[in-house]
Scaffold this motif. Structure first.
Motif, PDB file in Angstrom:
ATOM      1  N   THR A 159       1.031  -1.278   0.064  1.00 20.71           N
ATOM      2  CA  THR A 159      -0.057   0.052  -0.008  1.00 20.71           C
ATOM      3  C   THR A 159       0.890   1.203  -0.053  1.00 20.71           C
ATOM      4  N   GLY A 160       2.136   1.165  -0.192  1.00 22.51           N
ATOM      5  CA  GLY A 160       2.983   2.339  -0.319  1.00 22.51           C
ATOM      6  C   GLY A 160       3.184   2.855   0.969  1.00 22.51           C
ATOM      7  N   GLY A 161       2.955   1.949   2.006  1.00 26.84           N
ATOM      8  CA  GLY A 161       3.227   2.405   3.356  1.00 26.84           C
ATOM      9  C   GLY A 161       2.001   3.085   4.276  1.00 26.84           C
ATOM     10  N   ASP A 162       0.827   2.840   3.417  1.00 27.57           N
ATOM     11  CA  ASP A 162      -0.492   3.602   4.214  1.00 27.57           C
ATOM     12  C   ASP A 162      -0.908   2.405   5.053  1.00 27.57           C
ATOM     13  N   ILE A 163      -1.020   2.644   6.182  1.00 28.51           N
ATOM     14  CA  ILE A 163      -1.379   1.247   7.118  1.00 28.51           C
ATOM     15  C   ILE A 163      -3.167   1.287   6.931  1.00 28.51           C
ATOM     16  N   GLN A 164      -3.355   0.246   6.630  1.00 33.28           N
ATOM     17  CA  GLN A 164      -4.652  -0.106   6.236  1.00 33.28           C
ATOM     18  C   GLN A 164      -5.097  -1.613   6.656  1.00 33.28           C
ATOM     19  N   ASP A 165      -6.166  -1.978   6.637  1.00 35.58           N
ATOM     20  CA  ASP A 165      -6.465  -3.385   6.899  1.00 35.58           C
ATOM     21  C   ASP A 165      -6.841  -4.041   5.514  1.00 35.58           C
ATOM     22  N   ARG A 166      -7.065  -5.189   5.299  1.00 35.71           N
ATOM     23  CA  ARG A 166      -7.393  -5.809   4.122  1.00 35.71           C
ATOM     24  C   ARG A 166      -8.522  -5.415   3.363  1.00 35.71           C
ATOM     25  N   LYS A 167      -9.491  -4.624   4.133  1.00 36.89           N
ATOM     26  CA  LYS A 167     -10.325  -4.029   3.297  1.00 36.89           C
ATOM     27  C   LYS A 167     -10.330  -2.612   2.882  1.00 36.89           C
ATOM     28  N   GLY A 168      -9.051  -1.986   3.327  1.00 40.46           N
ATOM     29  CA  GLY A 168      -8.643  -0.656   3.151  1.00 40.46           C
ATOM     30  C   GLY A 168      -9.104   0.290   4.093  1.00 40.46           C
ATOM     31  N   ASN A 169      -9.420  -0.241   5.486  1.00 43.50           N
ATOM     32  CA  ASN A 169      -9.881   0.832   6.381  1.00 43.50           C
ATOM     33  C   ASN A 169      -8.544   0.889   7.181  1.00 43.50           C
ATOM     34  N   LYS A 170      -8.401   2.238   7.585  1.00 44.96           N
ATOM     35  CA  LYS A 170      -7.244   2.535   8.637  1.00 44.96           C
ATOM     36  C   LYS A 170      -7.615   2.045   9.890  1.00 44.96           C
ATOM     37  N   PRO A 171      -6.772   1.495  10.760  1.00 38.57           N
ATOM     38  CA  PRO A 171      -7.268   1.358  12.007  1.00 38.57           C
ATOM     39  C   PRO A 171      -7.271   2.330  12.954  1.00 38.57           C
TER      40      PRO A 171
ATOM     41  N   VAL B 288       5.088  -1.052  16.440  1.00 36.89           N
ATOM     42  CA  VAL B 288       3.597  -1.008  15.725  1.00 36.89           C
ATOM     43  C   VAL B 288       2.962   0.357  16.226  1.00 36.89           C
ATOM     44  N   GLY B 289       2.889   0.611  17.383  1.00 38.90           N
ATOM     45  CA  GLY B 289       2.234   1.746  18.040  1.00 38.90           C
ATOM     46  C   GLY B 289       2.888   3.192  17.389  1.00 38.90           C
ATOM     47  N   GLU B 290       4.216   3.156  17.452  1.00 34.10           N
ATOM     48  CA  GLU B 290       4.838   4.207  16.833  1.00 34.10           C
ATOM     49  C   GLU B 290       4.644   4.535  15.370  1.00 34.10           C
ATOM     50  N   LEU B 291       4.438   3.446  14.621  1.00 27.96           N
ATOM     51  CA  LEU B 291       4.196   3.483  13.243  1.00 27.96           C
ATOM     52  C   LEU B 291       2.571   3.987  12.939  1.00 27.96           C
ATOM     53  N   ILE B 292       1.914   3.135  13.777  1.00 22.53           N
ATOM     54  CA  ILE B 292       0.407   3.734  13.631  1.00 22.53           C
ATOM     55  C   ILE B 292       0.189   5.312  13.967  1.00 22.53           C
ATOM     56  N   ARG B 293       0.711   5.487  15.294  1.00 24.04           N
ATOM     57  CA  ARG B 293       0.490   7.016  15.739  1.00 24.04           C
ATOM     58  C   ARG B 293       1.132   7.992  14.417  1.00 24.04           C
ATOM     59  N   LYS B 294       2.146   7.621  14.052  1.00 29.58           N
ATOM     60  CA  LYS B 294       2.658   8.355  12.755  1.00 29.58           C
ATOM     61  C   LYS B 294       1.620   8.998  11.876  1.00 29.58           C
ATOM     62  N   GLN B 295       0.976   7.923  11.548  1.00 24.02           N
ATOM     63  CA  GLN B 295      -0.312   8.199  10.430  1.00 24.02           C
ATOM     64  C   GLN B 295      -1.587   8.725  11.060  1.00 24.02           C
TER      65      GLN B 295
END
Lengths: 322, 143, 649
Positions: free
Chosen positions: C370-382, C413-420
């Motif tokens: 996804t080019g680094g965009d954190i999203q689930d398999r359906k495309g939703n961002k957690p 994981v937390g660091e990367l999610i919070r970055k976005q």
């Protein structure tokens, strides 16, 4: 009196198998008899000890003595033959290393007599009489040879010039020895008149043995159907071949039975210890429990590894005078 | 038997147990002088003939001490020793020798205290068993 | 030579008071002087001192002795030094022997009589043994100085660069289609949050530009023979169907009509039937996936060949068998992520939004699906996520060890999610935590300060996961259940696939956990059980990227420092020897050799010792059933003499 070399055959504690070897020369025995005079052979002829005593010292060219030394009589006659003979050959495994009779060295005289004359279920001996060296019977004095506590090999009691192990040695072995003696081609004294290599050098099955042999566990012949082509050790069956001198033409292996070691060790060594070290090396087990399990199918290690060589073994031979 | 001083030979591997014995020495950890060491490069080198020769030559007890399993300098020579001497121990009794007279154990280079312990215990045990009599010591009847 | 006519020179060391106070050296000396085989007995205060060594040499002048015995301290301390000193006097290395009367006599019993008696027996044993000592010569061997590196991740790359910079030719054998290994699949490396691809790119360039390094990718090792100083590695190089003229321009990707799941993205993204591992890969050329490519399945397509500006496509390419030689082998085969079957009980595979940390890494990576965009398999961002520590680790059904680096990955994981998504709620559900050193500790503190909620369970084995209200609910002993959009299971590291087979080929051991076994955990961590085969990176045990690289430096340094062009390797002196007149070729020595130093000569039908490999353990000598094998300087005769010597004076 012919001028043919005189030869004696004598048996001590043995089964008669070594005498069979002489008989098994078949028609070749006629060539042998042409070349030599058999002057003393209690198994086949009827000589008296007095005849032997009457001979000159060194009169006999070669004495083939088979059997281990278990009694005073065997010691006495061996010494007498030594005196009367130019060359003495310890013939067969019992004379060379104690052989089957020497398995008794795992016990002692007291236990053996108790079992044989008192405890054995087929005995009728209510008074528990044990063999005596001398006893009076009906006014006669009877004597028996003394039964020793230890089974000795021949060179424990006399000097032996040459060794010919085997249970029994093959007729070919005997013929080679006799021919060498007649031609004056015997090696240095003390030699074994057989190849200085172990049985594997001749055995067909060695080809089937993997270079990197390991066995998961020891298997008894009773629990597997031995493959008729494959190396026994590779099948996990104890074969004494690697620790046993070559020269028998391996009839046992050809009959799909593993070598039991009757030709004794290669060079002067403890045959059983060597085989234990070898077997231990190739068992594929890594901890105490696994090892115990892997070697559990060996209820009688001494009988397995020293079946013929107890009298020459480090723990079973006679004391050396210090 | 109280004044019986047994002869004990310990075949020790160069890398672990010999060094363990050195450490016992360096730390002045007393152990019985009855125990004499023979250095081999690896317990895998210990031929059962060595042990038998020791018994025959007058040793009342024999020890083989090597690296702990997994620590062998030569990968697993100690395990080969373990396998050999398992068979060997099973056989000792058949020769009328108490199997307690033989000990295979693991002593690491840093285990001076363990070296002291196994040698002391072995010596005590052999003192309790008394001098070794093997068939070779039956008085020769051959005159 | 037998006991009677061998002449021994005996030196006794007082070692100051260390020996002299506990052993009656005078009585020992006078007893020994009376012996026929003893030429002289001399005593000195400190034999190992400069003065002591001069004394030894002075004493030997004009003396005719066959061997020298020094009754002093442990041979482990000074034997080599004494051998060197006596070498000057022309005494062969094997004719110098020590009796240890300090550590084994003076220092272990307070009873002077007993210590003295034992000292006499040890010296007696030394004299008896020495009678059978035979001269031994130091042999040397020409050696190859090139290095073969197996595995081209960051550790293999660094090891190769160190060796290549030292002027050695290096071959890197990589099973994947490009160098890069695990690190390229990572976005940032905790605790410093360094960009991993940015770290790797210049190193790949360095490899590409280094004339001393040959990269053999898409290849597997099929056989290894030889020993330190002379290894031969056989390799099967699989067909790429694209030749070296390809620069990885990706023109063919557009043209290729076939899409399929990408291994590089752990199945989370797609690639074409012709593909590269990643942009900037080494080698740069693309690879055709034969199983998927229409040209190979039904010959219906050649779109890639038509679109290639360099005519690089070669449908007739085939596998090659290659052979490389070198003096040392460096293993850098890395690790695999623990199998997902170990975390099935945590909803993995059943619940869509349950990921493993390596999968999450792909989702969060700029070079990911996804080019680094954190999203689930359906495309939703957690909006919320929970990270489960020790998933599948430290349990009887899973890995029974701690991989030591997963806690950092779990906190990341937390660091990367919070970055976005700075408002995202992140839980880390853990039992124990492993942080090494101040940087990792501060990273942990920073996550708490930034909002990560640490939930300590009574046991990580009690964690259970189920779907609830469109979310995923995690419950465990000692915590209140939480409901989140995404769950990340922090899994451990296992040996990479093929480790066992490779170990078998190399004849090296593996550890209980299945990694290559280290030669020594402290003294020689990067060594294996075979000299000349070193390890770099995670293939001996899981470690951080920095440790992986440090190990690479160690492995390369150890290899090149001992393989000097023009210098010969000194071989083990006390090797085994097999008497070919006695050997019957029963082969029982071959499998007991720990180093494959013994081989079967099919011509002569006997076993043969390769002295370049033998390290002198003597196991074969004890195992030989016919007495053909013996161990130099530890022969049966020498040992028997020693046994006799310690028992009776």
């Amino acid at each position: 009196m012919s001028d043919k070399p005189k030869v004696a055959f004598y048996w001590c504690a043995s089964c008669g198998g070594c005498e069979e070897t002489v008989v098994d020369l078949e028609e070749k025995i006629l060539d042998v008899v042409k070349a030599i005079d058999i002057v003393f052979w209690p198994c086949a002829m009827d000589p008296k000890y007095s005849d032997l005593e009457a001979m000159d010292d060194g009169e006999i060219a070669i004495s083939f003595i088979n059997g281990a030394i278990r009694t005073s009589e065997q010691e006495h006659i061996s010494k007498l033959l030594r005196k009367k003979s130019g060359v003495v050959i310890a013939f067969g495994s019992c004379a060379v290393m104690g052989g089957i009779p020497a398995l008794a060295n795992l016990k002692n005289k007291k236990d053996i007599f108790k079992r044989s004359y008192r405890d054995s279920p087929t005995n009728v001996n209510p008074e528990g009489v044990l063999p005596q060296t001398e006893t009076d019977l009906d006014g006669c004095r009877l004597s028996l040879p003394e039964f020793y506590d230890t089974v000795y090999k021949l060179d424990d009691v006399i000097e032996v010039d040459y060794y010919m192990p085997g249970c029994p040695p093959t007729p070919a072995n005997l013929e080679t020895a006799v021919q060498a003696a007649l031609k004056g081609e015997l090696p240095e004294k003390g030699a074994v008149l057989l190849p200085d290599k172990s049985l594997c050098v001749s055995c067909d099955r060695n080809e089937t043995k993997p270079d990197d042999i390991t066995i998961s566990r020891i298997r008894r012949l009773t629990e597997v159907q031995a493959d008729p082509e494959e190396c026994f050790l590779a099948q996990g069956i104890i074969c004494m071949g690697p620790a046993t001198r070559d020269g028998c033409e391996y009839p046992c292996v050809k009959g799909n039975m593993p070598c039991t070691g009757c030709f004794g060790p290669v060079s002067d060594a403890d045959q059983g210890a060597r085989m234990i070290a070898s077997i231990g090396g190739i068992i594929d087990a890594d901890d105490e429990g696994e090892v115990r399990d892997a070697v559990s199918a060996m209820p009688d290690p001494a009988g397995t590894f020293y079946r013929y060589s107890l009298s020459s073994s480090l723990l079973g031979k006679k004391r050396e005078e210090r | 038997m109280s004044n019986f001083e047994p002869n004990i030979i310990a075949f020790v591997c160069n890398w672990c147990s010999y060094a363990g014995a050195d450490q016992a020495g360096e730390q002045k950890l007393d152990y019985p002088a009855n125990v004499k060491l023979i250095r081999v490069m690896c317990t895998g080198r210990v031929d059962p003939q060595f042990v038998m020769n020791a018994f025959r030559g007058g040793a009342d007890g024999v020890m083989v001490l090597g690296c702990h399993p997994g620590d062998c300098h030569y990968r697993n020579g100690n395990i080969k020793a373990l396998r050999r001497f398992e068979i060997f121990k099973n056989m000792l009794g058949q020769f009328g020798i108490n199997r307690e007279r033989f000990l295979l154990d693991w002593v690491a280079a840093g285990e001076g205290q363990k070296f002291q312990k196994v040698t002391t215990e072995m010596t005590e045990k052999i003192k309790g068993l008394g001098p070794l009599v093997i068939r070779g010591y039956v008085e020769s009847e051959v005159v | 030579m037998n006991e009677a006519d061998s002449r021994t020179g005996l030196f006794l060391c007082r070692c100051g008071a260390n020996i002299a106070d506990f052993v009656d050296l005078e009585s020992v000396a006078s007893r020994m002087r009376d012996r026929d085989e003893v030429a002289f007995v001399e005593t000195h205060d400190f034999l190992c001192s400069v003065a002591g060594k001069e004394f030894i040499l002075e004493t030997l002048k004009g003396k005719d002795v066959d061997n020298v015995i020094l009754a002093a301290c442990t041979p482990k301390m000074h034997l080599k030094g004494f051998q060197k000193t006596l070498g000057k006097a022309g005494v062969n290395i094997a004719k110098v022997h020590m009796a240890n009367i300090r550590e084994q006599c003076a220092w272990i019993t307070k009873d002077r009589d007993k210590a003295t008696e034992k000292a006499r027996l040890l010296i007696n044993a030394a004299i008896k043994r020495s009678a059978y000592h035979e001269n031994l010569q130091q042999k040397t061997m020409e050696c190859l100085t090139d290095v073969i590196v197996i595995g081209g991740g960051i550790a293999g790359i660094e090891a190769a660069l160190v060796a290549a910079n030292a002027g050695r030719k290096v071959t890197i054998i990589e099973k994947d289609i490009s160098l890069g290994g695990s690190i390229i699949k990572t976005e940032e490396i905790a605790p410093n949050m360094e960009c991993a691809p940015c770290l790797l790119a210049p190193r790949l360039t360095a490899v590409r530009e280094n004339e001393n390094i040959e990269v053999v990718a898409n290849s597997e090792v099929t056989d290894v023979t030889g020993f330190f100083g002379n290894f031969t590695v056989k390799v099967r190089k699989k067909a790429r169907y694209v030749d070296d003229s390809c620069i990885g321009c990706e023109a063919c990707f557009e043209a290729c009509p076939v899409s399929c799941p990408s291994d590089f993205h752990l199945g989370l993204g797609e690639r074409k039937a012709i593909y590269t591992a990643f942009a900037g890969s080494v080698p740069a050329s693309a690879v055709i996936d034969r199983e998927r490519c229409l040209h190979f399945t039904d010959e219906s397509c050649s779109a890639c060949a038509d679109s290639c500006p360099f005519q690089s496509i070669d449908f007739s390419d085939s596998d090659e068998e290659l052979e490389f030689s070198g003096g040392a082998v460096i293993l850098a085969t890395g690790y695999d992520n623990a199998d997902s079957s170990l975390v099935r009980n945590l909803g993995y595979g059943d619940i869509e939004n349950v990921y493993t940390t390596p999968e999450f890494e792909r989702v969060a990576s700029s070079n990911g699906p996804t080019g680094g965009d954190i999203q689930d398999r359906k495309g939703n961002k957690p909006e919320s996520a929970a990270v489960i520590h020790c998933a599948g680790s430290l349990s009887s059904g899973g890995l029974d060890y701690c991989s030591g680096i997963c806690c950092m990955n779990a906190l990341k994981v937390g660091e990367l999610i919070r970055k976005q998504n700075p408002d995202a709620v992140v839980y880390n559900i853990h039992d124990r935590l492993v942080f090494k050193g101040p940087e990792e500790q501060s990273f942990y503190q920073k996550q708490i300060d930034d909002g990560t909620i640490m939930l300590k369970t009574d046991s990580h084995l009690s964690v259970s996961i189920k779907k609830k209200n469109g979310k995923v609910e995690i419950s465990a002993d000692g915590i209140d259940p939480v409901q989140v959009d995404m769950v990340v299971l922090s899994t451990g590291l296992v040996p990479s696939a093929g480790t066992d087979e490779l170990a078998e080929m190399l004849h090296i051991d593996t550890s209980k956990a299945g990694f290559f076994k280290t030669d020594h955990p402290i003294l020689h961590e990067t060594g294996t059980t075979i000299d000349g085969i070193n390890t770099a990176g995670c293939c001996i045990s899981p470690c951080s990227s920095s440790s992986a690289i440090t190990r690479a430096y160690a492995a390369a340094g150890d290899s090149v420092s001992r393989l000097i062009p023009g210098r010969k390797l000194e071989l083990e002196i006390m090797t085994a020897v097999i008497d070919e007149d006695v050997c019957a070729g029963c082969k029982l020595c071959i499998s007991v050799c720990p180093y494959t130093a013994i081989t079967f000569d099919p011509e002569k039908k006997i076993s043969v010792v390769n002295e370049a490999i033998c390290r002198g353990c003597g196991t074969c000598a004890a195992s030989c059933p016919s007495g053909a094998a013996s161990a130099k300087h530890f022969t049966n005769r020498q040992i028997y003499a020693e046994i006799e010597g310690v028992l009776n004076e």
